[in-house]
Write a protein that holds these residues in place. Structure first.
Motif, PDB file in Angstrom:
ATOM      1  N   GLU A 223       0.767  -0.993   0.078  1.00 52.12           N
ATOM      2  CA  GLU A 223      -0.087  -0.013   0.015  1.00 52.12           C
ATOM      3  C   GLU A 223       1.022   1.404   0.006  1.00 52.12           C
ATOM      4  O   GLU A 223       1.654   1.455   0.921  1.00 52.12           O
ATOM      5  CB  GLU A 223      -0.831   0.063   1.231  1.00 52.12           C
ATOM      6  CG  GLU A 223      -1.732   1.139   1.258  1.00 52.12           C
ATOM      7  CD  GLU A 223      -2.766   1.362   0.217  1.00 52.12           C
ATOM      8  OE1 GLU A 223      -3.658   0.391  -0.069  1.00 52.12           O
ATOM      9  OE2 GLU A 223      -2.934   2.627  -0.126  1.00 52.12           O
ATOM     10  N   ARG A 224       0.759   1.881  -0.929  1.00 44.32           N
ATOM     11  CA  ARG A 224       1.543   3.501  -1.128  1.00 44.32           C
ATOM     12  C   ARG A 224       0.598   4.445  -1.421  1.00 44.32           C
ATOM     13  O   ARG A 224       0.999   5.300  -2.560  1.00 44.32           O
ATOM     14  CB  ARG A 224       2.661   3.148  -2.196  1.00 44.32           C
ATOM     15  CG  ARG A 224       3.789   2.171  -1.582  1.00 44.32           C
ATOM     16  CD  ARG A 224       4.495   2.583  -0.545  1.00 44.32           C
ATOM     17  NE  ARG A 224       5.661   1.593  -0.186  1.00 44.32           N
ATOM     18  CZ  ARG A 224       5.478   0.701   0.840  1.00 44.32           C
ATOM     19  NH1 ARG A 224       4.446   0.871   1.476  1.00 44.32           N
ATOM     20  NH2 ARG A 224       6.364  -0.152   0.986  1.00 44.32           N
ATOM     21  N   ALA A 225      -0.301   4.584  -0.884  1.00 46.74           N
ATOM     22  CA  ALA A 225      -1.323   5.633  -1.149  1.00 46.74           C
ATOM     23  C   ALA A 225      -0.890   7.051  -1.276  1.00 46.74           C
ATOM     24  O   ALA A 225      -1.216   7.838  -2.112  1.00 46.74           O
ATOM     25  CB  ALA A 225      -2.528   5.717  -0.192  1.00 46.74           C
ATOM     26  N   SER A 226      -0.096   7.299  -0.129  1.00 48.04           N
ATOM     27  CA  SER A 226       0.509   8.661  -0.073  1.00 48.04           C
ATOM     28  C   SER A 226       1.493   8.987  -1.156  1.00 48.04           C
ATOM     29  O   SER A 226       1.396   9.918  -1.806  1.00 48.04           O
ATOM     30  CB  SER A 226       1.293   8.816   1.241  1.00 48.04           C
ATOM     31  OG  SER A 226       1.932  10.062   1.612  1.00 48.04           O
ATOM     32  N   LEU A 227       2.413   8.049  -1.585  1.00 45.33           N
ATOM     33  CA  LEU A 227       3.305   8.081  -2.566  1.00 45.33           C
ATOM     34  C   LEU A 227       2.477   8.487  -4.045  1.00 45.33           C
ATOM     35  O   LEU A 227       3.033   9.467  -4.657  1.00 45.33           O
ATOM     36  CB  LEU A 227       4.008   6.976  -2.475  1.00 45.33           C
ATOM     37  CG  LEU A 227       5.115   6.845  -4.059  1.00 45.33           C
ATOM     38  CD1 LEU A 227       6.143   8.042  -3.934  1.00 45.33           C
ATOM     39  CD2 LEU A 227       5.925   5.558  -3.831  1.00 45.33           C
ATOM     40  N   GLU A 229      -0.618   9.311  -4.554  1.00 43.42           N
ATOM     41  CA  GLU A 229      -1.285  10.561  -4.312  1.00 43.42           C
ATOM     42  C   GLU A 229      -0.521  11.918  -4.685  1.00 43.42           C
ATOM     43  O   GLU A 229      -0.731  12.824  -5.292  1.00 43.42           O
ATOM     44  CB  GLU A 229      -2.344  10.669  -3.078  1.00 43.42           C
ATOM     45  CG  GLU A 229      -2.851  11.902  -2.910  1.00 43.42           C
ATOM     46  CD  GLU A 229      -4.060  12.060  -3.883  1.00 43.42           C
ATOM     47  OE1 GLU A 229      -4.513  13.219  -4.276  1.00 43.42           O
ATOM     48  OE2 GLU A 229      -4.560  11.139  -4.400  1.00 43.42           O
ATOM     49  N   GLY A 230       0.672  11.763  -3.882  1.00 34.30           N
ATOM     50  CA  GLY A 230       1.722  12.713  -4.215  1.00 34.30           C
ATOM     51  C   GLY A 230       2.300  12.923  -5.645  1.00 34.30           C
ATOM     52  O   GLY A 230       2.462  13.905  -6.031  1.00 34.30           O
ATOM     53  N   TYR A 241       8.882  12.354  -8.006  1.00 35.69           N
ATOM     54  CA  TYR A 241       8.232  12.850  -6.769  1.00 35.69           C
ATOM     55  C   TYR A 241       9.128  12.543  -5.386  1.00 35.69           C
ATOM     56  O   TYR A 241       9.235  13.578  -4.603  1.00 35.69           O
ATOM     57  CB  TYR A 241       6.958  11.994  -6.558  1.00 35.69           C
ATOM     58  CG  TYR A 241       6.017  12.590  -5.241  1.00 35.69           C
ATOM     59  CD1 TYR A 241       5.654  13.957  -5.025  1.00 35.69           C
ATOM     60  CD2 TYR A 241       5.967  11.758  -4.181  1.00 35.69           C
ATOM     61  CE1 TYR A 241       4.923  14.281  -4.074  1.00 35.69           C
ATOM     62  CE2 TYR A 241       5.149  12.169  -2.983  1.00 35.69           C
ATOM     63  CZ  TYR A 241       5.029  13.567  -3.111  1.00 35.69           C
ATOM     64  OH  TYR A 241       4.197  13.956  -1.709  1.00 35.69           O
ATOM     65  N   ARG A 246       9.791  14.962  -1.782  1.00 35.56           N
ATOM     66  CA  ARG A 246       9.902  14.533  -0.669  1.00 35.56           C
ATOM     67  C   ARG A 246      11.075  15.351   0.273  1.00 35.56           C
ATOM     68  O   ARG A 246      12.083  15.408  -0.465  1.00 35.56           O
ATOM     69  CB  ARG A 246       9.851  13.017  -0.534  1.00 35.56           C
ATOM     70  CG  ARG A 246       8.740  12.100  -0.718  1.00 35.56           C
ATOM     71  CD  ARG A 246       7.870  12.313   0.175  1.00 35.56           C
ATOM     72  NE  ARG A 246       6.877  11.170   0.148  1.00 35.56           N
ATOM     73  CZ  ARG A 246       5.571  11.331   0.684  1.00 35.56           C
ATOM     74  NH1 ARG A 246       5.178  12.365   1.075  1.00 35.56           N
ATOM     75  NH2 ARG A 246       4.959  10.063   0.392  1.00 35.56           N
ATOM     76  N   ARG A 250      12.097   7.698   2.312  1.00 36.14           N
ATOM     77  CA  ARG A 250      11.662   6.795   3.133  1.00 36.14           C
ATOM     78  C   ARG A 250      12.146   5.494   2.473  1.00 36.14           C
ATOM     79  O   ARG A 250      11.951   5.390   1.292  1.00 36.14           O
ATOM     80  CB  ARG A 250      10.312   6.950   3.490  1.00 36.14           C
ATOM     81  CG  ARG A 250       9.830   8.418   4.043  1.00 36.14           C
ATOM     82  CD  ARG A 250       8.169   8.498   3.726  1.00 36.14           C
ATOM     83  NE  ARG A 250       7.854   9.595   4.453  1.00 36.14           N
ATOM     84  CZ  ARG A 250       7.873  10.863   3.982  1.00 36.14           C
ATOM     85  NH1 ARG A 250       8.596  11.115   3.116  1.00 36.14           N
ATOM     86  NH2 ARG A 250       7.496  11.947   5.035  1.00 36.14           N
ATOM     87  N   GLU A 253       9.496   3.618   0.603  1.00 40.01           N
ATOM     88  CA  GLU A 253       9.223   4.098  -0.789  1.00 40.01           C
ATOM     89  C   GLU A 253      10.480   4.006  -1.892  1.00 40.01           C
ATOM     90  O   GLU A 253       9.976   3.595  -2.944  1.00 40.01           O
ATOM     91  CB  GLU A 253       8.986   5.962  -0.710  1.00 40.01           C
ATOM     92  CG  GLU A 253       7.718   6.213   0.143  1.00 40.01           C
ATOM     93  CD  GLU A 253       7.399   7.646   0.245  1.00 40.01           C
ATOM     94  OE1 GLU A 253       6.298   7.828   0.254  1.00 40.01           O
ATOM     95  OE2 GLU A 253       8.054   8.317  -0.188  1.00 40.01           O
TER      96      GLU A 253
END
Length: 291
Positions: A223-227, A229-230, A241, A246, A250, A253
């Motif tokens: 799950e990499r929703a934040s990545l 979405e960015g 990105y 960033r 991380r 990521e």
């Protein structure tokens, strides 16, 4: 030449972000990729890469070329972002079925043949794409129709983003019948190069779903929703990105980026392509080489 369409019957599984990041992964390795997205809806690959500014303008576009009414050269359609050549989507894609049907009717009235589902292939061949590019990726919508059929006719291979859920399992179970239907309708052979599970949380149910998939699974993306979405917010790939947006890198990521690199190498190996400048998987600062 490596050619494939990203396809899934289920929506929201990361089909477009998978296509975009694999295209950049191929470019990072020194290959020359062309991406032809065909989604008539907004929120598509052209939007992700920020090349949809002329979507509503009366400009030359891929649909005009598919119905044999171009307003310019195919090369003039192309925009280049992050080492990837892209043919931007246009609002005329919404009426592609009607345009193709009218062209077919007119051709038949003149005693000519017109294959509605072979027009993208014709355009790409006439433009010399197989000679100029190393990789062709099509990103059609999930729904069946001329967009999907033209993409599959042009690429003959699929990469399938998979949601590891009951819905995703149903989509995969129906894929064999769907591929057989493509082959019968289009009179071509269609292969599956890879399944790419996304949004994996390592639950027992998800592991069971993945165990039932018969296609090659080179990587399982968590799950990499934040990545992701960015990426949509900044209109770029996950590589760019992380590199430019960033404030710190991380490890999890970076591992996701490494997975896209490894999937790209897996796909290239399927057709015997040795990338000239492959990065260490996940090396964010690896220079993108434009051939």
């Amino acid at each position: 030449m490596l050619t494939y369409s990203t396809y899934s019957e289920a929506g929201g599984v990361g089909k477009t972000t998978t296509a975009a990041n694999l295209a950049v992964a191929h470019a990072r390795a020194g290959l020359k990729p062309l991406v032809v997205p065909l989604d008539p809806q907004d929120g598509d690959l052209s939007r992700l890469f920020g090349v949809d500014d002329q979507r509503t303008d009366s400009v030359d576009n891929i649909v005009r070329h598919m119905i044999r009414r171009p307003n310019g050269d195919f090369d003039d359609l192309i925009r280049t972002v992050e080492g990837v050549d892209i043919v931007p989507e246009h609002n005329m894609l919404s009426d592609l079925a009607d345009f193709l049907q009218r062209e077919k009717d007119q051709a038949e009235a003149m005693g000519e043949a017109f294959g509605m589902h072979a027009q993208l292939l014709r355009v790409l061949r006439e433009a010399g794409v197989p000679e100029e590019y190393d990789v062709l990726i099509c990103d059609p919508p999930a729904t069946e129709g001329p967009h999907l059929y033209n993409a599959i006719h042009a690429t003959r291979s699929l990469v399938i983003p998979v949601e590891p859920s009951a819905k995703g399992r149903a989509a995969v179970e129906g894929l064999e019948a769907l591929v057989a239907g493509f082959e019968d309708q289009l009179e071509i052979d269609v292969g599956v190069l890879a399944a790419v599970p996304t949004g994996f949380k390592n639950t027992r149910d998800q592991r069971q779903v993945l165990a039932e998939i018969d296609y090659p699974i080179p990587e399982i993306i968590s799950e990499r929703a934040s990545l992701m979405e960015g990426c949509w917010m900044e209109q770029c790939s996950a590589f760019k990105y992380v590199r430019e947006h960033r404030n710190r890198r991380r490890d999890y990521e970076i591992e996701t980026l490494a997975q896209f690199d490894r999937i790209a190498r897996h796909l290239e190996e399927q057709v015997g392509i040795d990338a000239p400048n492959p990065p260490e998987p996940g090396d964010v600062d690896h220079e993108v080489v434009t051939v």
